[in-house]
Scaffold this motif. Structure first.
Motif, short mmCIF file in Angstrom:
data_model
loop_
_atom_site.label_atom_id
_atom_site.label_comp_id
_atom_site.label_asym_id
_atom_site.label_seq_id
_atom_site.Cartn_x
_atom_site.Cartn_y
_atom_site.Cartn_z
N HIS A 83 0.97 -1.18 -0.16
CA HIS A 83 0.06 0.02 0.08
C HIS A 83 0.96 1.36 -0.05
CE1 HIS A 83 -4.02 -1.63 0.30
NE2 HIS A 83 -3.42 -2.67 1.11
N LEU A 84 1.86 1.24 0.41
CA LEU A 84 2.81 2.53 0.49
C LEU A 84 3.01 2.72 -0.97
CD1 LEU A 84 5.51 1.87 3.50
CD2 LEU A 84 3.73 3.36 3.27
N ILE A 85 3.45 1.85 -1.85
CA ILE A 85 3.83 2.17 -3.20
C ILE A 85 2.48 2.49 -4.02
CG2 ILE A 85 4.81 1.24 -5.44
CD1 ILE A 85 6.94 1.67 -3.25
N ALA A 92 1.02 10.25 -7.81
CA ALA A 92 1.52 10.50 -9.11
C ALA A 92 0.37 10.60 -10.30
CB ALA A 92 2.48 9.38 -9.55
N VAL A 93 -0.62 9.76 -10.02
CA VAL A 93 -1.87 10.12 -10.82
C VAL A 93 -2.42 11.35 -10.60
CG1 VAL A 93 -4.03 9.27 -11.56
CG2 VAL A 93 -1.94 7.49 -11.45
N THR A 94 -2.66 11.75 -9.35
CA THR A 94 -3.35 13.10 -9.01
C THR A 94 -2.52 14.08 -9.16
OG1 THR A 94 -2.94 12.71 -6.64
CG2 THR A 94 -4.94 11.81 -7.20
N ASP A 95 -1.27 14.00 -9.08
CA ASP A 95 -0.45 15.24 -9.36
C ASP A 95 -0.46 15.18 -10.90
OD1 ASP A 95 0.60 15.53 -6.89
OD2 ASP A 95 2.32 14.60 -7.06
N ALA A 96 -0.75 14.40 -11.75
CA ALA A 96 -0.51 14.44 -13.09
C ALA A 96 -2.00 15.09 -13.74
CB ALA A 96 -0.54 12.93 -13.82
N MET A 97 -3.00 14.71 -12.71
CA MET A 97 -4.13 15.21 -12.93
C MET A 97 -4.19 16.97 -12.92
SD MET A 97 -6.97 12.59 -11.46
CE MET A 97 -8.50 13.39 -11.83
N GLN A 98 -3.68 17.14 -11.90
CA GLN A 98 -3.42 18.77 -11.61
C GLN A 98 -2.69 19.33 -12.62
OE1 GLN A 98 -2.16 18.26 -7.26
NE2 GLN A 98 -4.27 18.89 -6.88
N SER A 99 -1.78 18.62 -12.95
CA SER A 99 -0.95 19.39 -14.16
C SER A 99 -1.45 19.54 -15.40
CB SER A 99 0.65 18.83 -14.06
OG SER A 99 0.48 17.44 -14.61
N ILE A 143 6.58 5.11 -12.70
CA ILE A 143 6.78 5.66 -11.24
C ILE A 143 7.63 4.61 -10.34
CG2 ILE A 143 5.51 5.82 -9.06
CD1 ILE A 143 3.04 5.85 -10.97
N PRO A 144 8.97 5.05 -10.09
CA PRO A 144 9.81 4.07 -9.46
C PRO A 144 9.45 3.42 -8.12
CG PRO A 144 10.46 6.42 -9.20
CD PRO A 144 9.33 6.43 -9.94
N VAL A 145 9.66 2.11 -8.00
CA VAL A 145 9.31 1.47 -7.05
C VAL A 145 10.15 2.01 -5.59
CG1 VAL A 145 9.16 -0.58 -5.65
CG2 VAL A 145 8.23 -0.63 -8.03
N ASP A 146 11.29 2.12 -5.75
CA ASP A 146 12.28 2.78 -4.88
C ASP A 146 13.14 3.80 -5.56
OD1 ASP A 146 14.52 3.07 -3.09
OD2 ASP A 146 14.49 1.12 -2.71
N ASP A 147 13.09 5.07 -4.87
CA ASP A 147 13.84 6.05 -5.45
C ASP A 147 15.37 6.06 -5.30
OD1 ASP A 147 11.23 7.49 -6.27
OD2 ASP A 147 11.18 8.34 -4.16
N HIS A 148 15.84 5.11 -4.57
CA HIS A 148 17.14 5.05 -4.46
C HIS A 148 17.70 3.69 -4.93
CE1 HIS A 148 16.75 8.26 -1.58
NE2 HIS A 148 16.03 7.64 -0.89
N ASP A 149 16.81 2.86 -5.53
CA ASP A 149 17.42 1.55 -6.30
C ASP A 149 16.66 1.46 -7.59
OD1 ASP A 149 18.10 -0.91 -7.08
OD2 ASP A 149 17.26 -1.94 -5.28
N THR A 151 17.10 -0.67 -9.90
CA THR A 151 16.94 -2.23 -10.21
C THR A 151 15.39 -2.55 -9.61
OG1 THR A 151 18.12 -2.86 -8.25
CG2 THR A 151 19.18 -2.60 -10.18
N ALA A 152 14.91 -1.88 -8.68
CA ALA A 152 13.52 -2.22 -7.98
C ALA A 152 12.33 -2.02 -9.48
CB ALA A 152 13.32 -1.43 -6.88
N GLY A 153 12.84 -1.49 -10.30
CA GLY A 153 11.78 -1.37 -11.39
C GLY A 153 10.85 -0.12 -10.96
N CYS A 154 9.85 -0.16 -12.00
CA CYS A 154 8.93 1.05 -11.98
C CYS A 154 7.51 0.61 -11.97
CB CYS A 154 9.11 1.96 -13.12
SG CYS A 154 10.66 2.82 -13.07
N VAL A 155 6.63 1.28 -11.68
CA VAL A 155 5.07 0.74 -11.88
C VAL A 155 4.46 1.64 -12.93
CG1 VAL A 155 2.77 1.16 -10.53
CG2 VAL A 155 4.84 0.39 -9.41
N THR A 156 3.79 1.06 -13.80
CA THR A 156 2.94 1.94 -14.96
C THR A 156 1.66 1.69 -14.79
OG1 THR A 156 3.29 0.09 -16.45
CG2 THR A 156 5.08 1.67 -16.52
N LEU A 157 0.71 2.73 -14.86
CA LEU A 157 -0.57 2.86 -14.81
C LEU A 157 -1.43 3.27 -15.96
CD1 LEU A 157 -0.54 4.34 -11.08
CD2 LEU A 157 -1.14 2.01 -11.83
N THR A 158 -2.47 2.92 -16.04
CA THR A 158 -3.50 3.60 -17.10
C THR A 158 -4.74 3.83 -16.46
OG1 THR A 158 -4.46 1.29 -17.89
CG2 THR A 158 -2.22 2.08 -18.98
#
Length: 209
Positions: A83-85, A92-99, A143-149, A151-158
């Motif tokens: 749930h943290l991620i 990230a989605v709501t920031d995109a909405m506002q922008s 959306i990076p899973v871990d901002d400091h790693d 290799t942790a990968g990223c989350v993509t959404l639609t």
């Protein structure tokens, strides 16, 4: 003030307390209007302000539209990454909405991964363009899973979006929301990651293809 006159300091106390109370009241009022997790309007505030705008649009005779937005398969993100991620992806989605929305547009969170957007002075085609720009932008987010790693990968959404405009018998918020919800259901039913509008006698759908 104390250095000049102790009596003046005592007299100033009520004014200071009143000013502090006024500031705190304004802050609490602002907080009560917002969804704490996303910073968007909460559902009750959005509905209240949307009804005012719709009544004005009907009275003056200006166009207006409503869009309902749903994050596709958002439960998978929470189940996979926690749930943290999930909260990070939601923000990230709501920031995109506002922008990506126009300055006059009004977005609110209806709970979970569902949002409503009021689009003042937007005809159907204008609303479709705004909604499609938002859909396309969010589909391109990583959306990076871990901002400091890295290799942790990223989350993509639609997202899937349903649009309804103020026309014909749609003169109340409930009518617009019902029409937008039907359009959203159609977008999800036909594959998600789409923007859909149900017009009088026509069906319009835009997607990543």
């Amino acid at each position: 003030v104390i250095a000049v006159n102790a009596v003046l300091a005592i007299a100033a106390v009520p004014t200071v307390l009143l000013a502090r109370r006024f500031i705190m009241h304004a802050q609490l009022l602002a907080q009560s209007r917002l969804d704490t997790k996303t910073g968007l309007l909460n559902a009750a505030t959005w509905e209240r302000e949307a009804e005012v705008e719709i009544a004005r649009a009907v009275r003056v005779g200006i166009p207006l539209a409503v869009a309902l937005v749903n994050i596709d398969h958002f439960k998978v993100v929470n189940d996979t990454y926690g749930h943290l991620i999930g909260d990070k992806a939601l923000r990230a989605v709501t920031d995109a909405m506002q922008s990506q929305l126009r300055g006059s547009d009004m977005a609110g969170r209806f709970g979970g991964e569902e949002f409503a957007v009021l689009l003042p002075q937007a005809r159907e085609q204008d609303a479709l363009m705004v909604a499609e720009r938002l859909r396309s932008h969010i589909a391109g987010l990583s959306i990076p899973v871990d901002d400091h790693d890295e290799t942790a990968g990223c989350v993509t959404l639609t997202i899937s979006v349903g649009v309804a405009s103020l026309e014909g018998e749609r003169r109340e918020l409930t009518d617009l929301l019902a029409a937008a919800d039907a359009a959203l259901y159609r977008a999800k039913e036909t594959g998600r990651n789409k923007t859909h509008v149900i017009s009088a006698g026509t069906h319009v759908s835009l997607d990543a293809a």
